[in-house]
Design a protein around this motif. Structure first.
Motif, PDB file in Angstrom:
ATOM      1  N   ALA A 296       0.810  -1.212   0.000  1.00 41.06           N
ATOM      2  CA  ALA A 296       0.000   0.000   0.000  1.00 41.06           C
ATOM      3  C   ALA A 296       0.843   1.261   0.000  1.00 41.06           C
ATOM      4  O   ALA A 296       0.371   2.321  -0.403  1.00 41.06           O
ATOM      5  CB  ALA A 296      -0.918   0.006   1.227  1.00 41.06           C
ATOM      6  N   VAL A 297       2.083   1.167   0.448  1.00 39.34           N
ATOM      7  CA  VAL A 297       2.911   2.360   0.630  1.00 39.34           C
ATOM      8  C   VAL A 297       4.232   2.258  -0.126  1.00 39.34           C
ATOM      9  O   VAL A 297       4.616   3.178  -0.844  1.00 39.34           O
ATOM     10  CB  VAL A 297       3.194   2.599   2.136  1.00 39.34           C
ATOM     11  N   VAL A 298       4.938   1.164   0.039  1.00 44.16           N
ATOM     12  CA  VAL A 298       6.315   1.040  -0.438  1.00 44.16           C
ATOM     13  C   VAL A 298       6.364   0.783  -1.942  1.00 44.16           C
ATOM     14  O   VAL A 298       5.690  -0.114  -2.449  1.00 44.16           O
ATOM     15  CB  VAL A 298       7.040  -0.088   0.330  1.00 44.16           C
ATOM     16  N   GLY A 299       7.205   1.577  -2.647  1.00 42.85           N
ATOM     17  CA  GLY A 299       7.376   1.407  -4.082  1.00 42.85           C
ATOM     18  C   GLY A 299       8.802   1.115  -4.496  1.00 42.85           C
ATOM     19  O   GLY A 299       9.086   0.949  -5.675  1.00 42.85           O
ATOM     20  N   GLY A 300       9.709   1.088  -3.532  1.00 44.03           N
ATOM     21  CA  GLY A 300      11.112   0.757  -3.774  1.00 44.03           C
ATOM     22  C   GLY A 300      11.713   0.258  -2.476  1.00 44.03           C
ATOM     23  O   GLY A 300      11.246   0.619  -1.388  1.00 44.03           O
ATOM     24  N   LEU A 301      12.752  -0.578  -2.577  1.00 44.75           N
ATOM     25  CA  LEU A 301      13.285  -1.212  -1.375  1.00 44.75           C
ATOM     26  C   LEU A 301      14.798  -1.385  -1.481  1.00 44.75           C
ATOM     27  O   LEU A 301      15.300  -1.962  -2.437  1.00 44.75           O
ATOM     28  CB  LEU A 301      12.629  -2.592  -1.181  1.00 44.75           C
ATOM     29  N   LEU A 302      15.506  -0.859  -0.476  1.00 45.60           N
ATOM     30  CA  LEU A 302      16.925  -1.143  -0.298  1.00 45.60           C
ATOM     31  C   LEU A 302      17.041  -2.140   0.838  1.00 45.60           C
ATOM     32  O   LEU A 302      16.532  -1.892   1.933  1.00 45.60           O
ATOM     33  CB  LEU A 302      17.702   0.135   0.043  1.00 45.60           C
ATOM     34  N   THR A 303      17.693  -3.272   0.592  1.00 44.76           N
ATOM     35  CA  THR A 303      17.731  -4.334   1.594  1.00 44.76           C
ATOM     36  C   THR A 303      19.025  -5.128   1.481  1.00 44.76           C
ATOM     37  O   THR A 303      19.670  -5.130   0.434  1.00 44.76           O
ATOM     38  CB  THR A 303      16.510  -5.268   1.424  1.00 44.76           C
ATOM     39  N   ASN A 304      19.419  -5.755   2.568  1.00 42.29           N
ATOM     40  CA  ASN A 304      20.546  -6.682   2.531  1.00 42.29           C
ATOM     41  C   ASN A 304      20.090  -8.040   2.004  1.00 42.29           C
ATOM     42  O   ASN A 304      18.895  -8.243   1.733  1.00 42.29           O
ATOM     43  CB  ASN A 304      21.163  -6.825   3.926  1.00 42.29           C
ATOM     44  N   PHE A 305      21.003  -8.983   1.887  1.00 44.06           N
ATOM     45  CA  PHE A 305      20.665 -10.343   1.465  1.00 44.06           C
ATOM     46  C   PHE A 305      20.371 -11.184   2.710  1.00 44.06           C
ATOM     47  O   PHE A 305      21.148 -11.187   3.670  1.00 44.06           O
ATOM     48  CB  PHE A 305      21.817 -10.953   0.667  1.00 44.06           C
ATOM     49  N   HIS A 306      19.265 -11.925   2.679  1.00 41.09           N
ATOM     50  CA  HIS A 306      18.732 -12.564   3.876  1.00 41.09           C
ATOM     51  C   HIS A 306      18.935 -14.079   3.900  1.00 41.09           C
ATOM     52  O   HIS A 306      19.313 -14.694   2.904  1.00 41.09           O
ATOM     53  CB  HIS A 306      17.246 -12.230   3.999  1.00 41.09           C
ATOM     54  N   LEU A 307      18.639 -14.652   5.064  1.00 34.93           N
ATOM     55  CA  LEU A 307      18.799 -16.090   5.273  1.00 34.93           C
ATOM     56  C   LEU A 307      17.832 -16.891   4.411  1.00 34.93           C
ATOM     57  O   LEU A 307      16.706 -16.448   4.152  1.00 34.93           O
ATOM     58  CB  LEU A 307      18.520 -16.458   6.734  1.00 34.93           C
ATOM     59  N   PRO A 308      18.242 -18.099   3.987  1.00 34.05           N
ATOM     60  CA  PRO A 308      17.292 -19.001   3.333  1.00 34.05           C
ATOM     61  C   PRO A 308      16.114 -19.288   4.260  1.00 34.05           C
ATOM     62  O   PRO A 308      16.257 -19.335   5.485  1.00 34.05           O
ATOM     63  CB  PRO A 308      18.115 -20.275   3.090  1.00 34.05           C
ATOM     64  N   ARG A 309      14.944 -19.425   3.690  1.00 38.56           N
ATOM     65  CA  ARG A 309      13.726 -19.816   4.407  1.00 38.56           C
ATOM     66  C   ARG A 309      13.290 -18.805   5.471  1.00 38.56           C
ATOM     67  O   ARG A 309      12.471 -19.125   6.317  1.00 38.56           O
ATOM     68  CB  ARG A 309      13.893 -21.197   5.073  1.00 38.56           C
ATOM     69  N   SER A 310      13.815 -17.599   5.455  1.00 42.21           N
ATOM     70  CA  SER A 310      13.508 -16.629   6.505  1.00 42.21           C
ATOM     71  C   SER A 310      12.301 -15.772   6.130  1.00 42.21           C
ATOM     72  O   SER A 310      11.964 -15.591   4.958  1.00 42.21           O
ATOM     73  CB  SER A 310      14.712 -15.726   6.756  1.00 42.21           C
ATOM     74  N   SER A 311      11.657 -15.213   7.160  1.00 43.32           N
ATOM     75  CA  SER A 311      10.513 -14.334   6.922  1.00 43.32           C
ATOM     76  C   SER A 311      10.952 -13.064   6.187  1.00 43.32           C
ATOM     77  O   SER A 311      10.163 -12.486   5.428  1.00 43.32           O
ATOM     78  CB  SER A 311       9.837 -13.972   8.247  1.00 43.32           C
TER      79      SER A 311
END
Length: 349
Positions: A296-311
């Motif tokens: 509803a709000v977010v249109g772009g995302l800066l993020t790190n690389f996450h664990l397999p199978r993680s939320s």
């Protein structure tokens, strides 16, 4: 969906154990939300990928040194206490070790450099957690418990960083804009940003607002079931000021892009915007963002690389598509990207 659908192979040597020499030299994979990988660059190039009118949203929570190392009283046995959340006054929800031996009524002491914190186990909780009463009346901090914790506590590095915390972790496991004390884990996408980089984005016409979500230990909670829908995320407190809400709603109403820095920021924004306009105020988010979520709000995302199978990986897949994200992760592994808290970053636009 099956949890196994969010698995991927990650060589252990690509789990970053220390930060890069400088924040902005982290690698940056740019992913098209409806296409594929657009570029491999560095975080220093981030302003080139944002546009005038974009609104960058950061999480200004501050990590406190929540890991206390001490001894049992009077036996002297080693004790570790990870403070999770202040309940009220001097009572804390905490993870303790050795959990089986620390029973209600047991006393512990943490001390260093003329400072001391005394603790008493008040209540047994689930999964090794305890309610702990802490005080520091005989410390040189004069009863200021937060000051004593800041002085003798250790940085609560994530469990996959397999080394003791070092002096530089106090600065590097913290965003440059951290303000609101309360997290036991850093909003790690923000670790890449510096004041000059933020200034370069502002000079280009990219706006910025700060929100607060205090990151709890539940951010490391594994998804244990076989089905995604069986999982629940732990609730986390967040706050959005009236000014931030007004800026966010103005951006949405004029068709400008809201770019969230990190999954924690994303959860705060999507929680506050579930009913339409972004609502100002303080609340608690238990929102589990997974494929099928309508942003509803977010249109772009800066993020790190996450664990397999993680939320957290499931949140990114909800934003850009499972197959697309996992293909990008496979390419990142092949090219030697560093993963997790001190690792590299991905920008999804």
């Amino acid at each position: 969906m099956d949890v196994a659908d969010f698995d991927f192979v990650l060589p252990p040597e690509q789990i970053a154990q220390r930060p890069r020499t400088t924040r902005t030299e982290a690698r940056l994979l740019v992913l098209d939300r409806t296409g594929g990988v657009r570029a491999h660059t560095t975080v220093a190039a981030l302003p080139e990928w944002l546009e005038r009118g974009d609104l960058l949203v950061v999480n200004d929570t501050r990590v406190f040194p929540a890991r206390l190392l001490g001894r049992r009283v009077p036996s002297g046995g080693a004790v570790e206490c990870l403070l999770l959340e202040r309940l009220e006054g001097e009572r804390w929800d905490a993870l303790v070790h050795p959990g089986q031996k620390l029973r209600v009524g047991e006393r512990v002491r943490f001390e260093a450099d003329g400072r001391a914190i005394d603790g008493e186990i008040l209540e047994r909780r689930h999964f090794g957690r305890r309610t702990v009463h802490l005080s520091c009346e005989d410390s040189e901090d004069g009863g200021d418990l937060d000051a004593a914790i800041d002085a003798i506590g250790h940085v609560p590095l994530p469990p996959y960083i397999r080394r003791p915390d070092a002096d530089d972790d106090r600065e590097r496991y913290q965003t440059v804009y951290a303000r609101a004390r309360g997290s036991v884990a850093a909003p790690t996408a923000g670790l890449h940003l510096t004041e000059p980089l933020l200034g370069a984005m502002a000079a280009k016409g990219v706006g910025r607002v700060d929100v607060t979500l205090h990151v709890g230990y539940g951010t490391f909670k594994p998804v244990r079931g076989e089905r995604v829908e069986e999982h629940a995320v732990d609730p986390e407190r967040y706050a959005i000021s009236a000014g931030a809400a007004a800026a966010l709603n103005a951006a949405r109403n004029t068709g400008r892009r809201v770019v969230a820095v990190g999954t924690t920021t994303t959860r705060a924004l999507e929680s506050a915007g579930r009913q339409g306009a972004v609502a100002a105020g303080e609340s608690v988010s238990d929102l589990f963002i997974r494929p099928g979520h309508r942003f509803a709000v977010v249109g772009g995302l800066l993020t790190n690389f996450h664990l397999p199978r993680s939320s957290l990986l499931m949140l990114v897949c909800a934003f850009a598509g499972r197959e697309r994200v996992l293909a990008a992760y496979t390419e990142a592994v092949r090219l030697g990207y560093r993963f997790y808290s001190y690792g590299d970053a991905m920008l999804v636009l």
